[in-house]
Design a protein around this motif. Structure first.
Motif, PDB file in Angstrom:
ATOM      1  N   ALA A   1     -16.640  40.303  28.801  1.00  0.00           N
ATOM      2  CA  ALA A   1     -17.586  40.299  27.680  1.00  0.00           C
ATOM      3  C   ALA A   1     -18.738  39.332  27.960  1.00  0.00           C
ATOM      4  O   ALA A   1     -19.916  39.652  27.717  1.00  0.00           O
ATOM      5  N   ALA A   2     -18.411  38.157  28.491  1.00  0.00           N
ATOM      6  CA  ALA A   2     -19.460  37.188  28.819  1.00  0.00           C
ATOM      7  C   ALA A   2     -20.358  37.716  29.947  1.00  0.00           C
ATOM      8  O   ALA A   2     -21.579  37.511  29.934  1.00  0.00           O
ATOM      9  N   LEU A   3     -19.762  38.397  30.927  1.00  0.00           N
ATOM     10  CA  LEU A   3     -20.561  38.991  31.993  1.00  0.00           C
ATOM     11  C   LEU A   3     -21.578  39.978  31.432  1.00  0.00           C
ATOM     12  O   LEU A   3     -22.755  39.978  31.819  1.00  0.00           O
ATOM     13  N   PHE A   4     -21.132  40.823  30.490  1.00  0.00           N
ATOM     14  CA  PHE A   4     -22.052  41.813  29.935  1.00  0.00           C
ATOM     15  C   PHE A   4     -23.074  41.184  28.986  1.00  0.00           C
ATOM     16  O   PHE A   4     -24.154  41.749  28.785  1.00  0.00           O
ATOM     17  N   ASP A   5     -22.749  40.019  28.393  1.00  0.00           N
ATOM     18  CA  ASP A   5     -23.800  39.294  27.674  1.00  0.00           C
ATOM     19  C   ASP A   5     -24.973  39.017  28.611  1.00  0.00           C
ATOM     20  O   ASP A   5     -26.146  39.179  28.230  1.00  0.00           O
ATOM     21  N   GLN A   6     -24.647  38.592  29.814  1.00  0.00           N
ATOM     22  CA  GLN A   6     -25.685  38.243  30.783  1.00  0.00           C
ATOM     23  C   GLN A   6     -26.322  39.478  31.409  1.00  0.00           C
ATOM     24  O   GLN A   6     -27.538  39.522  31.620  1.00  0.00           O
ATOM     25  N   VAL A   7     -25.508  40.481  31.722  1.00  0.00           N
ATOM     26  CA  VAL A   7     -26.035  41.709  32.330  1.00  0.00           C
ATOM     27  C   VAL A   7     -27.029  42.389  31.389  1.00  0.00           C
ATOM     28  O   VAL A   7     -28.102  42.842  31.811  1.00  0.00           O
ATOM     29  N   LEU A   8     -26.679  42.477  30.106  1.00  0.00           N
ATOM     30  CA  LEU A   8     -27.506  43.214  29.146  1.00  0.00           C
ATOM     31  C   LEU A   8     -28.696  42.403  28.648  1.00  0.00           C
ATOM     32  O   LEU A   8     -29.456  42.894  27.811  1.00  0.00           O
ATOM     33  N   SER A   9     -28.838  41.175  29.143  1.00  0.00           N
ATOM     34  CA  SER A   9     -30.009  40.377  28.756  1.00  0.00           C
ATOM     35  C   SER A   9     -30.780  39.887  29.976  1.00  0.00           C
ATOM     36  O   SER A   9     -31.663  39.049  29.840  1.00  0.00           O
ATOM     37  N   ASP A  10     -30.425  40.421  31.131  1.00  0.00           N
ATOM     38  CA  ASP A  10     -31.072  39.970  32.365  1.00  0.00           C
ATOM     39  C   ASP A  10     -32.527  40.430  32.385  1.00  0.00           C
ATOM     40  O   ASP A  10     -32.811  41.626  32.253  1.00  0.00           O
ATOM     41  N   PRO A  11     -33.480  39.526  32.575  1.00  0.00           N
ATOM     42  CA  PRO A  11     -34.901  39.909  32.517  1.00  0.00           C
ATOM     43  C   PRO A  11     -35.352  40.798  33.678  1.00  0.00           C
ATOM     44  O   PRO A  11     -36.391  41.456  33.576  1.00  0.00           O
ATOM     45  N   LYS A  12     -34.602  40.844  34.770  1.00  0.00           N
ATOM     46  CA  LYS A  12     -34.992  41.684  35.903  1.00  0.00           C
ATOM     47  C   LYS A  12     -34.474  43.116  35.775  1.00  0.00           C
ATOM     48  O   LYS A  12     -34.766  43.955  36.628  1.00  0.00           O
TER      49      LYS A  12
END
Length: 809
Positions: free
Chosen positions: A364-375
């Motif tokens: 879940a934490a990984l997808f927090d970052q994946v779905l907000s990655d600016p690139k």
């Protein structure tokens, strides 16, 4: 599973082997001639002279033939299976048996003997290279090493026969090879090992894991080196699920900075609902849990207006601040984090084991970052969001997802993310086509059996095939430029072949070294350009050939007054032809002045030296006329020749790889960046200030993750080996960083074409040597500083650590 970097490592290594064998054949020619002259047996002398003549006449065909034979043997070695290899009789039937020609048997025996002799001469560097290859192939068997001397020896002997050299002459040539080939391959293997170290590879059995304060086993540790043999494991290590879970929990805890809650497992016996061992054994989860995953996946399959609003998105893909941002870590999410939204239900359905809870929270934490990655573009982020349930299922069942860069699920997600930055508009054109294709692939995964790893492998291959087709379409849009560069590469092959011929022919000519190198490396190019431009029989081409011969004669002793007078009369015309020839290839002014700085003292010295015997002078003139009469190869004859790799060309004379013969119109048409532009400073900027334009991610500076293979380089010289079609990069152009996309690579990897811009596309072309220099000097970098999952892991570690600290307070 074979490391995807294998091909990028093998091609430069094979290029070095071809160069070493080519040099050995040139040395063998000289050695055969010397031995023939010293031989006291007429029969032996005749055989050696025949071998010398055959090698001289057929060297042009022999080297490409050796390349083909070696490539075929390497491909066969990589595709072989230990259970079905030629040395195994397990699957052999009578129909597969056939008679072998006696001559072939003799050649195989001779190849084995030659390989054995050569192996002793290069044992230590070969062992180092074998360790790196074993790590890439995940197979330590020496027979799987495609660079081993046996394949080189067999390819060389077979190629001698392929070019119609008689068997007895082949054996005579082979007898000259051991003392030459051994040291050459030893040096070659040392260079290959240096290249592999520079590429960040680790040799199998040599990996050193970074020590950690917790003392736990690193997640990327090789079980074969840290665990006892299977028979001893049963007695030495408990196989209870609790032991397996404890080790998995330690590994995940080290990577993400979290601690397993106590007690670790309900009842203290290691898990519930049969899911406890899933983390390391890959055992199937319960049917109820898998049904829940599919149900959540179906509900999130189509993003309608309500779902987009809930995710903080407008219908045009813009962000809306609806409170989904994780403070201090991720930006606004581009799609709903379904794992976090359904966490309690997922935990209950999984059985409630503490390790499974940990995995669910980590993903879940990984997808927090994946779905907000600016690139990652919002359109691609939504497709990656649909993979949440498949990724969670894989993470619960396969530990390799977290610690292996080669894991197919991880590679698929990372490849989609890298493509997301390649397009600026997903509403039309190539961007829309790419989005539609990725949507289709994600549909197949979500609707299919996403427990099977081969499904992800298949979809990854389909994605790569689509990228290849897409870049082929981009290349078609610049077909005229590609055709022009292909022609230039064909001319470079001709220049290379002719240069090699002259180098070989001038070995026995008494000349100063600087002049021999100039005639072979620079003046050969003048002759090729003159013949290509005006025809081999044109007055210009004939004059340039004559100038080369006269230049070689100009440094011979001229102590007699008549010889000095004749020399001084010819000198102005000779210097005029030399300057005209160098201008024809636009030879760099600095290199020209350096040559004249050595030529003028040689001329002064020759005027004082006593003249040689008249017979010696006539023999020299006759030998130079023989060299002058050698025909320049055609493009068709050199079509199969390999070109130096970009890194190899950095360490050789630039005259071959410099393509200054481009006209001003061709440079404008192709957007060509000459190598001279790097030296002139026209591309220079303040790189420290310019780097600010790249949006450097400060969180990646303290990257500390133990994974099974090193990351692909994001900058530096080795990046030139890892560039991929369709992938975006940063390049310094017109004093600032610009995003470019690789669309075309020439057959010999000598030329590259990039596109820049969206509405007004700009084409940029350059040589591999220029690209390597840009990488080396920091003017060319990857768009992504690290792959998506790796970036997400670094950020998720901080997120989870902060959340854990918050709960303790």
């Amino acid at each position: 599973m074979t490391d995807p970097r294998l091909d990028a490592v093998l091609q430069p290594a094979l290029g070095r082997i071809r160069g070493a064998v080519s040099a050995v054949l040139d040395q063998a020619i000289v050695q055969l001639a010397a031995q023939a002259a010293a031989s006291t047996s007429n029969q032996q002398r005749q055989l050696l002279m025949t071998a010398d003549r055959e090698l001289r006449l057929k060297a042009g065909r022999l080297k490409p033939c050796f390349e083909r034979e070696l490539n075929a043997l390497v491909d066969g070695c990589l595709q072989s299976n230990p259970d079905t290899s030629p040395n195994s009789l397990a699957n052999t039937d009578w129909a597969s048996l056939s008679l072998v020609d006696n001559a072939q048997v003799e050649r195989d025996v001779q190849a084995d003997r030659l390989a054995l002799t050569v192996t002793h001469a290069c044992e230590r560097p070969l062992e180092t290279v074998s360790g790196y290859i074993a790590g890439l192939l995940d197979d330590a068997s020496p027979e799987r090493n495609p660079l081993r001397p046996k394949l080189v020896a067999k390819a060389l002997l077979d190629s001698l026969i392929q070019v119609d050299i008689p068997e007895d002459v082949t054996q005579a040539i082979a007898a000259q090879l051991p003392p030459l080939l051994g040291p050459a391959l030893a040096t070659c293997y040392e260079q290959v090992a240096h290249d592999m170290r520079g590429a960040g590879l680790q040799a199998q059995g040599m990996a050193v894991q970074k020590a950690r304060s917790s003392g736990a086993m690193p997640l990327g540790a090789d079980a074969r080196r840290t665990e006892p043999a299977p028979q001893a494991a049963e007695a030495a290590i408990p196989t209870r699920p609790s032991a397996l879970h404890a080790r998995a929990a330690h590994a995940l805890g080290e990577m993400f900075g979290v601690t397993m809650p106590e007690p670790s497992y309900p009842g203290g016996t290691g898990g519930s609902g049969g899911t406890g061992g899933s983390m390391t054994s890959g055992a199937p989860l319960s049917a109820d849990f898998q049904n829940l995953l599919r149900q959540i996946s179906r509900q999130a399959g189509e993003i309608g207006q309500e779902a987009m609003a809930a995710a903080g998105l407008s219908s045009q893909g813009g962000h809306l601040d609806v409170g989904l941002q994780m403070p201090g870590f991720a930006g606004p999410l581009m799609a709903v984090n379904q794992i976090r939204a359904n966490r309690d239900e997922l935990v209950r359905a999984s059985g409630g084991a503490a390790l499974d809870k940990m995995v669910i929270d980590i993903v879940a934490a990984l997808f927090d970052q994946v779905l907000s990655d600016p690139k990652v573009s919002p359109e691609m982020a939504r497709q990656i969001a649909r993979l949440q349930m498949p990724v969670l299922r894989v993470a619960l069942g396969d530990m390799n997802f977290f610690n292996s860069r080669k894991h197919p699920v991880r590679r698929f997600v990372n490849r989609v993310a890298s493509l997301s930055a390649a397009f600026d508009d997903y509403g039309q054109g190539p961007g829309a086509d790419c989005l539609a294709r990725i949507t289709s692939l994600v549909n197949d995964i979500v609707d299919g059996d996403f427990d099977r790893m081969d499904l992800y492998e298949t979809k990854l291959r389909e994605l790569e095939a689509f990228i290849e087709a897409e870049t082929a379409q981009d290349a078609a849009d610049s077909a005229d430029i590609a055709a022009l560069l292909s022609t230039k590469e064909a001319d470079l092959r001709v220049q290379q072949r002719y240069m090699q011929i002259l180098q070989r022919e001038l070995l026995d000519v008494e000349l100063p070294d600087f002049l021999r190198d100039f005639l072979a490396q620079v003046w050969s190019r003048v002759q090729v350009v003159a013949a290509t431009r005006d025809g081999a029989d044109s007055a210009l081409a004939q004059r340039m050939k004559t100038a080369g011969r006269e230049l070689a004669l100009s440094v011979q002793p001229k102590g007699h007054p008549k010889l000095r007078q004749a020399f001084l009369l010819k000198l102005p015309s000779l210097m005029k032809d030399i300057n005209e020839g160098l201008a024809l290839i636009q030879h760099p002014e600095a290199a020209k002045q350096a040559f004249f700085a050595e030529l003028l003292p040689a001329h002064a010295a020759c005027l004082k030296a006593p003249p040689t015997h008249d017979l010696t002078q006539r023999l020299l003139e006759q030998r130079l006329k023989q060299v002058e009469s050698i025909a320049i190869p055609t493009r068709e004859e050199t079509a199969g020749d390999s070109m130096p790799t970009p890194l190899d060309s950095l360490h050789t004379d630039h005259s071959l790889m410099s393509t200054s013969a481009f006209t001003a119109e061709e440079i404008k048409q192709s957007g060509f960046i000459p190598e001279a532009a790097l030296d002139s400073g026209s591309l220079d900027i303040n790189l420290d200030l310019g780097a600010a334009d790249i949006d450097i991610d400060p969180t990646l500076g303290d990257l500390d993750i133990n994974l099974d293979t090193p990351p692909p380089p994001a900058a530096g010289l080795q990046l030139v080996h890892h560039i991929q079609k369709g992938t975006p990069y940063h390049m310094v152009m017109q004093g600032k960083w610009q995003k470019v996309r690789l669309t075309w690579i020439s057959e010999g990897r000598t030329f590259f074409i990039f596109n820049a811009g969206h509405l007004h596309k700009q084409t940029i072309s350059l040589t591999g040597r220029t690209l390597a220099r840009m990488c080396e000097t920091g003017r060319f970098k990857a768009f992504e500083q690290a792959e998506l999952i790796e970036r997400a892991t670094v950020r998720a570690r901080k997120q989870l650590a902060a959340l854990s600290a918050g709960t303790q307070h």
